[in-house]
Design an enzyme around this catalytic site. Structure first.
Site, PDB file in Angstrom:
ATOM      1  CE  LYS A  82      52.736  46.032  29.951  1.00 12.31           C
ATOM      2  NZ  LYS A  82      53.191  47.277  29.335  1.00 12.31           N
ATOM      3  NE  ARG A  89      69.022  42.068  22.121  1.00 15.03           N
ATOM      4  CZ  ARG A  89      69.065  41.969  23.440  1.00 15.03           C
ATOM      5  NH1 ARG A  89      70.201  42.230  24.069  1.00 15.03           N
ATOM      6  NH2 ARG A  89      68.000  41.627  24.134  1.00 15.03           N
ATOM      7  CG  ASP A 137      51.105  50.033  27.786  1.00 22.42           C
ATOM      8  OD1 ASP A 137      50.992  50.718  28.809  1.00 22.42           O
ATOM      9  OD2 ASP A 137      51.534  48.860  27.794  1.00 22.42           O
TER      10      ASP A 137
HETATM   11  P1  NAP Z   1      60.293  43.943  26.480  1.00 22.39           P
HETATM   12  O1  NAP Z   1      59.040  43.381  25.950  1.00 22.39           O
HETATM   13  O2  NAP Z   1      61.180  43.117  27.332  1.00 22.39           O
HETATM   14  O3  NAP Z   1      61.136  44.487  25.202  1.00 22.39           O
HETATM   15  C1  NAP Z   1      62.425  44.991  25.379  1.00 22.39           C
HETATM   16  C2  NAP Z   1      62.958  45.572  24.079  1.00 22.39           C
HETATM   17  O4  NAP Z   1      64.246  46.144  24.343  1.00 22.39           O
HETATM   18  C3  NAP Z   1      63.171  44.547  22.979  1.00 22.39           C
HETATM   19  O5  NAP Z   1      63.021  45.164  21.734  1.00 22.39           O
HETATM   20  C4  NAP Z   1      64.652  44.139  23.216  1.00 22.39           C
HETATM   21  O6  NAP Z   1      65.279  43.630  22.064  1.00 22.39           O
HETATM   22  C5  NAP Z   1      65.254  45.462  23.556  1.00 22.39           C
HETATM   23  N1  NAP Z   1      66.461  45.343  24.373  1.00 22.39           N
HETATM   24  C6  NAP Z   1      66.516  45.119  25.698  1.00 22.39           C
HETATM   25  N2  NAP Z   1      67.810  45.081  26.101  1.00 22.39           N
HETATM   26  C7  NAP Z   1      68.577  45.268  24.987  1.00 22.39           C
HETATM   27  C8  NAP Z   1      69.972  45.339  24.757  1.00 22.39           C
HETATM   28  N3  NAP Z   1      70.866  45.210  25.742  1.00 22.39           N
HETATM   29  N4  NAP Z   1      70.398  45.583  23.489  1.00 22.39           N
HETATM   30  C9  NAP Z   1      69.512  45.732  22.481  1.00 22.39           C
HETATM   31  N5  NAP Z   1      68.181  45.657  22.644  1.00 22.39           N
HETATM   32  C10 NAP Z   1      67.702  45.436  23.878  1.00 22.39           C
HETATM   33  O7  NAP Z   1      60.011  45.258  27.361  1.00 22.39           O
HETATM   34  P2  NAP Z   1      58.842  46.333  27.141  1.00 22.39           P
HETATM   35  O8  NAP Z   1      57.672  45.995  27.970  1.00 22.39           O
HETATM   36  O9  NAP Z   1      58.655  46.498  25.673  1.00 22.39           O
HETATM   37  O10 NAP Z   1      59.499  47.647  27.787  1.00 22.39           O
HETATM   38  C11 NAP Z   1      60.542  48.327  27.104  1.00 22.39           C
HETATM   39  C12 NAP Z   1      60.807  49.698  27.739  1.00 22.39           C
HETATM   40  O11 NAP Z   1      59.625  50.508  27.653  1.00 22.39           O
HETATM   41  C13 NAP Z   1      61.170  49.623  29.234  1.00 22.39           C
HETATM   42  O12 NAP Z   1      62.192  50.571  29.470  1.00 22.39           O
HETATM   43  C14 NAP Z   1      59.894  50.041  29.922  1.00 22.39           C
HETATM   44  O13 NAP Z   1      60.133  50.656  31.179  1.00 22.39           O
HETATM   45  C15 NAP Z   1      59.345  51.069  28.923  1.00 22.39           C
HETATM   46  N6  NAP Z   1      57.883  51.232  29.057  1.00 22.39           N
HETATM   47  C16 NAP Z   1      57.432  52.460  29.398  1.00 22.39           C
HETATM   48  C17 NAP Z   1      56.071  52.667  29.544  1.00 22.39           C
HETATM   49  C18 NAP Z   1      55.571  54.023  29.938  1.00 22.39           C
HETATM   50  O14 NAP Z   1      54.425  54.124  30.391  1.00 22.39           O
HETATM   51  N7  NAP Z   1      56.350  55.062  29.749  1.00 22.39           N
HETATM   52  C19 NAP Z   1      55.170  51.618  29.324  1.00 22.39           C
HETATM   53  C20 NAP Z   1      55.676  50.366  28.961  1.00 22.39           C
HETATM   54  C21 NAP Z   1      57.048  50.195  28.836  1.00 22.39           C
HETATM   55  P3  NAP Z   1      65.192  42.042  21.709  1.00 22.39           P
HETATM   56  O15 NAP Z   1      63.844  41.855  21.082  1.00 22.39           O
HETATM   57  O16 NAP Z   1      66.313  41.827  20.793  1.00 22.39           O
HETATM   58  O17 NAP Z   1      65.330  41.307  23.014  1.00 22.39           O
END
Ligand code: NAP
Length: 279
Positions: free
Chosen positions: A66, A152, A102
């Site tokens: 993205k 985190r 989004d």
């Molecule tokens: P991303 O950019 O990889 O960000 C992941 C986030 O989760 C970061 O804040 C990360 O913290 C945290 N995280 C991941 N594993 C962790 C752990 N074990 N302990 C603590 N913190 C953790 O991913 P994203 O694109 O933002 O997506 C995040 C979630 O949103 C996913 O579940 C995705 O499916 C969902 N989502 C849903 C939609 C929808 O349409 N409903 C759209 C987009 C995303 P750090 O910064 O410390 O790594």
């Protein structure tokens, strides 16, 4: 000639976007197909060159592309620029234009369930990744009263707070402190992937301190009700999963590509069917 649309990401095998968009094209009698393209990080430039070369009409973009995809586009919509991420590309008159649907998709799902207007709410955002950027920026643009971000990796929370703070009052807190001060928030949003299938036993934050009637929102929709949302519901919160956001971000992309209203009910029905009837 049939138009081609698709989603690029890695991994992409479980994406529900193809079934959601293909049913929408069929409903609107548009001669188009939507495919999932597995694109690894080192293949992104080639994939975007392919979109130009093959005349692909539009794309959705998901993890991990993205942010990186922005450098290969001709124009970026101001909201996507502000968010710093693109999830939708429109290929028009030989130009690739990047948008972010989004945040708007999230707001469209959230606003109808809020007990009061967003400009009267104090919000805690858990996470500072790509999804958090869209959601936090959309809420600040929409005039949320106050926002606090916890993550985190606190540097990422600080950066996101800084980016949003031009518009509204935004602070950051380490997770343990946020957890101890939950009574201060009217809306708590999980944008992390903690609790998503297959790690369904994990929770991003303890909700022991929440007051009844607080809104607890999780961007995850597999499972339909995360353990965290189940806990929130048991404590008297108003809960919402990420399904509405998913449908809305797709519908907004569809509308940018086709200039036609997206058949949201049919898109939702198809996705819910695929998820086994759970909403
Ligand atoms: P991303 O950019 O990889 O960000 C992941 C986030 O989760 C970061 O804040 C990360 O913290 C945290 N995280 C991941 N594993 C962790 C752990 N074990 N302990 C603590 N913190 C953790 O991913 P994203 O694109 O933002 O997506 C995040 C979630 O949103 C996913 O579940 C995705 O499916 C969902 N989502 C849903 C939609 C929808 O349409 N409903 C759209 C987009 C995303 P750090 O910064 O410390 O790594």
């Amino acid at each position: 000639m049939k138009q081609v649309y698709g989603v690029i990401g890695h991994p992409i095998g479980h994406s529900l976007s193809p079934i959601m968009h293909n049913v929408a094209f069929k409903e609107r009698e548009i001669d188009a197909t939507y495919l999932a393209f597995e694109v690894k990080e080192n293949q992104l430039k080639q994939a975007i060159d392919g979109v130009r070369g093959l005349g692909v009409s539009g794309l959705n973009v998901t993890i991990p592309h993205k942010v990186n995809v922005m450098q290969y586009l001709d124009e970026i919509d101001p909201l996507a620029e502000r968010i710093g991420a693109v999830n939708t590309i429109v290929h028009k008159e030989n130009k690739l234009i990047g948008y972010n649907t989004d945040g708007e998709g999230y707001l469209q799902a959230l606003l109808p369930i809020l007990p009061k207007s967003l400009d009267n709410m104090r919000v805690l955002v858990l996470g500072a990744g790509g999804a958090a950027k869209g959601v936090a920026m959309a809420m600040t643009v929409h005039g949320v009263k106050e926002m606090c971000i916890t993550n985190r990796t606190m540097e990422k929370a600080d950066t996101l707070a800084h980016e949003c703070s031009a518009i509204t009052k935004v602070s950051t807190l380490p997770i343990a402190l946020a957890q101890a001060r939950l009574t201060e928030f009217d809306l708590i949003v999980n944008t992390t992937s903690i609790g998503m299938t297959p790690n369904v036993d994990q929770m991003p934050l303890s909700l022991e301190m929440i007051a009844r009637g607080v809104v607890v929102s999780d961007l995850i929709y597999t499972p339909a009700k995360t353990r965290w949302l189940q806990d929130a519901e048991a404590r008297g919160a108003i809960i919402q999963n990420g399904l509405g956001m998913f449908i809305n971000q797709g519908a907004l992309a569809f509308e940018k590509w086709t200039n036609q209203e997206a058949p949201r009910d049919i898109m939702r029905k198809k996705v819910v069917e695929k998820l086994g009837g759970l909403t």
